[in-house]
Design a protein around this motif. Structure first.
Motif, mmCIF file in Angstrom:
data_model
loop_
_atom_site.group_PDB
_atom_site.id
_atom_site.type_symbol
_atom_site.label_atom_id
_atom_site.label_comp_id
_atom_site.label_asym_id
_atom_site.label_seq_id
_atom_site.Cartn_x
_atom_site.Cartn_y
_atom_site.Cartn_z
ATOM 1 N N ALA A 238 0.839 -1.206 0.000
ATOM 2 C CA ALA A 238 0.000 0.000 0.000
ATOM 3 C C ALA A 238 0.873 1.254 0.000
ATOM 4 C CB ALA A 238 -0.925 -0.005 1.212
ATOM 5 N N ALA A 239 1.959 1.230 0.768
ATOM 6 C CA ALA A 239 2.879 2.372 0.788
ATOM 7 C C ALA A 239 3.558 2.556 -0.569
ATOM 8 C CB ALA A 239 3.926 2.173 1.884
ATOM 9 N N VAL A 240 3.918 1.442 -1.212
ATOM 10 C CA VAL A 240 4.569 1.523 -2.527
ATOM 11 C C VAL A 240 3.625 2.132 -3.560
ATOM 12 C CG1 VAL A 240 5.367 0.111 -4.457
ATOM 13 C CG2 VAL A 240 6.257 -0.295 -2.180
ATOM 14 N N TRP A 241 2.385 1.660 -3.605
ATOM 15 C CA TRP A 241 1.427 2.200 -4.571
ATOM 16 C C TRP A 241 1.123 3.673 -4.291
ATOM 17 C CZ3 TRP A 241 -0.173 0.297 -9.077
ATOM 18 C CH2 TRP A 241 -0.018 -1.058 -9.321
ATOM 19 N N THR A 242 1.037 4.041 -3.036
ATOM 20 C CA THR A 242 0.792 5.449 -2.700
ATOM 21 C C THR A 242 1.956 6.326 -3.150
ATOM 22 O OG1 THR A 242 -0.506 4.766 -0.770
ATOM 23 C CG2 THR A 242 0.278 7.045 -0.818
ATOM 24 N N PHE A 243 3.165 5.862 -2.881
ATOM 25 C CA PHE A 243 4.350 6.619 -3.277
ATOM 26 C C PHE A 243 4.445 6.718 -4.801
ATOM 27 C CE2 PHE A 243 9.082 6.858 -3.862
ATOM 28 C CZ PHE A 243 9.221 8.147 -3.388
ATOM 29 N N GLY A 244 4.098 5.620 -5.510
ATOM 30 C CA GLY A 244 4.120 5.646 -6.971
ATOM 31 C C GLY A 244 3.103 6.617 -7.545
ATOM 32 N N VAL A 245 1.907 6.655 -6.964
ATOM 33 C CA VAL A 245 0.876 7.601 -7.430
ATOM 34 C C VAL A 245 1.341 9.042 -7.197
ATOM 35 C CG1 VAL A 245 -1.456 8.436 -6.978
ATOM 36 C CG2 VAL A 245 -1.030 5.984 -7.158
ATOM 37 N N ILE A 246 1.973 9.291 -6.055
ATOM 38 C CA ILE A 246 2.461 10.654 -5.766
ATOM 39 C C ILE A 246 3.532 11.048 -6.783
ATOM 40 C CG2 ILE A 246 3.745 12.042 -4.097
ATOM 41 C CD1 ILE A 246 2.304 10.482 -1.887
ATOM 42 N N LEU A 247 4.474 10.142 -7.058
ATOM 43 C CA LEU A 247 5.526 10.452 -8.023
ATOM 44 C C LEU A 247 4.954 10.729 -9.412
ATOM 45 C CD1 LEU A 247 8.277 7.804 -7.130
ATOM 46 C CD2 LEU A 247 8.358 10.264 -6.704
#
Length: 476
Positions: A238-247
Motif C-alpha cells: 500500500a505504501a509503494v502504490w501510494t508513493f508511486g501515485v504521488i511520483l
C-alpha cells in the motif's frame, strides 16, 4: 524598410527581441534568426509578417513556445527549429525541420514500420504474460502467500505498462499520415497526460516492488527466518502504490501550463533524452538517476550477496556430486534476474548522462530506448518470477507435458502395429493364378497368419494401454 524581402540575423548575440519589432516589414518573405543566444520569444514578435514564407529558428531553444507565435503567418511554407517537437506548434506549415525525433515524424506518431509492429508485439506480450501471472497466483493455494502477494502486485504494475503501449499504438493508427496536424492537440490533451501518468506509475511501482522482493528474499536467506508477514506485506505494498501515485501525479500539479511535464514527445513519457533541459528535467533526473538507478544497484548487490551466502552455507549439507549443478542453476536464475534490471536501467542511465553532457544522441537509439529497453522488465518479469521459477505452475506444466509425451509414444506404437498388420494381410492375399492346386492350403495358411497377427496386435494394444495407465499413475 517596407520593401525589404530577406533579412538574415543569424549567428549574432541577440539575447532578446522586443514585441512588434518586425511589424513594418510587410514584404518580408525570408527571416533567419538562427544560432542566437535567445531563450524565449514575445508572443507578438511575428505579427505583421503576412508574406513571410521561410522562418529559420535553428540553434536555440524556445522555453515559451506557443501556437500564438505563428498564428498570423498564413503564407509560411518553411520553418526550421532546433527540436522536432516544436513542429507541433506549426501544424499547417508544409515543411518543418527536423523531420523526426526518432519516434515520430510529420506524418506518423510512430515513424518506422518496425516500431508500429513492435509496439503491438511488446504490448500484447506484456499484457498476456502478466494476465497469466495474475490468474495463476489468484487460483493457486500452495504458493508462498507473501511472495505471491508481491508477485501479483508486480504483475498488475507491469500490466499497466502494456496498457500504456496499447494506447500509444491505437493513437498511431488514428493519426496515421496526418500526425503533425494533431500533434499539439494530442500532446497537450488529458489523454496524453493520462498515458504518461500510467507509464510512470507502472515504471516506479515495478521498480519498488522488485526492491521489496529482493529485500524480503535477502532477509530470509540471511536469517533463515521469515520476518515479513502477510499483513506487513500488504502495508508495504500500500505504501509503494501510494508513493508511486504521488511520483506520477506530482508533475501535473507542479506544471499546469500548456506545455506539461508529459508533453515533451508524442509518447508522453518524460524520459527527456532528445531535449535534456526541457521543462521538468530536474524531476526526470531525480526519478531515473536517483530512485531507479539506486534501486537497481541495491538489487544487484543483494543478489550477489545472497548467492554468496547460499553457496557458503550449503557446502556441508549437500552431496558432493550435486554441488556444482545446484550452484550453476541458482547462479543462472540470479543472473537472469539481475540481467533484466541491467538491460533496462543501465542504458537509460548512460544515455541520460550523455544527454546532460549535450552530446548528440542518435534518433534511432532514442526510439529503441522507449520501445524495447524501457518495457523490458514488464515483459520479462512474468517469465522470471512465475513461469521459469520453481513454482506449482511449473510443476503442473511438467506433469502435463510428461503425460502428453507418454500418450504420443503409445499412439506411435499403435500406429506402427496397425501398419504391420495391414501389410501382412495384403501379402497373404497376393496369390498368383498359377497356384491353383495349392489354393485351399494357401487360403488356410493366410487365414492362420491373419488370425495370429490379429491376436498379436490385440495383445500388444492391451499391453500398450496398460503401460499408459501405469506410467500416468507413476507421474502423478
Amino acid at each position: 524598410m517596407e520593401r525589404l524581402v530577406e533579412l538574415d540575423l543569424s549567428h549574432n548575440r541577440l539575447r532578446f527581441l522586443r514585441q512588434h519589432i518586425f511589424d513594418s516589414l510587410v514584404n518580408l518573405t525570408k527571416l533567419n534568426l538562427s544560432f542566437n543566444p535567445l531563450t524565449s520569444l514575445p508572443l507578438t514578435v511575428f505579427v505583421g509578417l503576412k508574406n513571410l514564407k521561410s522562418l529559420d529558428l535553428k540553434g536555440f531553444g524556445i522555453s515559451n513556445i506557443n501556437v500564438q507565435h505563428f498564428k498570423d503567418l498564413s503564407n509560411l511554407e518553411f520553418i526550421y527549429f532546433k527540436k522536432f517537437h516544436y513542429c507541433s506548434f506549426t501544424p499547417y506549415v508544409r515543411i518543418c525541420t527536423p523531420k523526426t525525433d526518432g519516434l515520430s515524424s510529420m506524418e506518423h506518431l510512430l515513424v518506422w514500420p518496425v516500431l508500429r509492429l513492435c509496439v503491438w508485439f511488446v504490448a500484447l506480450m506484456t499484457c498476456l504474460g502478466n494476465i497469466l501471472v495474475i490468474g495463476w497466483r489468484a487460483l493457486s493455494r500452495k504458493e508462498d502467500h507473501v511472495l505471491s502477494l508481491f508477485i501479483k502486485n508486480l504483475a498488475v504494475a507491469d500490466f499497466l505498462m502494456g496498457i500504456y503501449l496499447l494506447a500509444i499504438g491505437s493513437q498511431d493508427i488514428s493519426y496515421r499520415d496526418f500526425y503533425n496536424r494533431h500533434a499539439h492537440l494530442w500532446m497537450s490533451s488529458w489523454q496524453c497526460t493520462a498515458c504518461g501518468i500510467l507509464a510512470m506509475l507502472s515504471c516506479e511501482v515495478s521498480v519498488l516492488i522488485l526492491s521489496l522482493i529482493t529485500l524480503e528474499r535477502y532477509r530470509c536467506i540471511r536469517t533463515n527466518y521469515r520476518v515479513v508477514t502477510v499483513s506487513t506485506a500488504r502495508y508495504s505494498l500500500a505504501a509503494v502504490w501510494t508513493f508511486g501515485v504521488i511520483l506520477a501525479l506530482f508533475p501535473t500539479v507542479l506544471w499546469t501550463s500548456d506545455r506539461s511535464f508529459y508533453s515533451s514527445n508524442g509518447f508522453c513519457f518524460p524520459l527527456h533524452i532528445d531535449d535534456p533541459y526541457t521543462l521538468g528535467w530536474q524531476y526526470s533526473a531525480f526519478i531515473f538517476l536517483g530512485i531507479n538507478f539506486s534501486a537497481m544497484m541495491m538489487i544487484i548487490i543483494l543478489y550477489l550477496r545472497m548467492f554468496h551466502i547460499i553457496r557458503r552455507d550449503r557446502q556441508k549439507s549437500r552431496p558432493v556430486m550435486l554441488k556444482k549443478h545446484e550452484d550453476a542453476v541458482l547462479a543462472l536464475r540470479f543472473f537472469f534476474i539481475v540481467l533484466t534490471d541491467c538491460l533496462c536501467w543501465i542504458p537509460i542511465v548512460v544515455i541520460k548522462i550523455i544527454a546532460f553532457s549535450e552530446i548528440v544522441i542518435s534518433e534511432n537509439l532514442y526510439a529503441c530506448v522507449v520501445i524495447f529497453i524501457l518495457p523490458i522488465n514488464s515483459a520479462l518479469n512474468p517469465v522470471i518470477y512465475t513461469i521459469a521459477a520453481p513454482t506449482e505452475l511449473r510443476r503442473r506444466l511438467r506433469k502435463a507435458l510428461s503425460r502428453l509425451l507418454i500418450c504420443q509414444k503409445c499412439l506411435e506404437r499403435l500406429m506402427l502395429l496397425e501398419s504391420k498388420a495391414a501389410t501382412s494381410s495384403i501379402l497373404t492375399q497376393s496369390i498368383g493364378s498359377t497356384e491353383v492346386r495349392s489354393l485351399s492350403n494357401g487360403s488356410l495358411l493366410a487365414t492362420v497368419g491373419r488370425s495370429s497377427t490379429s491376436s498379436e496386435s490385440s495383445r500388444r494394444m492391451t499391453y500398450c494401454g496398460t503401460e499408459i495407465i501405469e506410467r500416468a499413475e507413476t507421474v502423478v
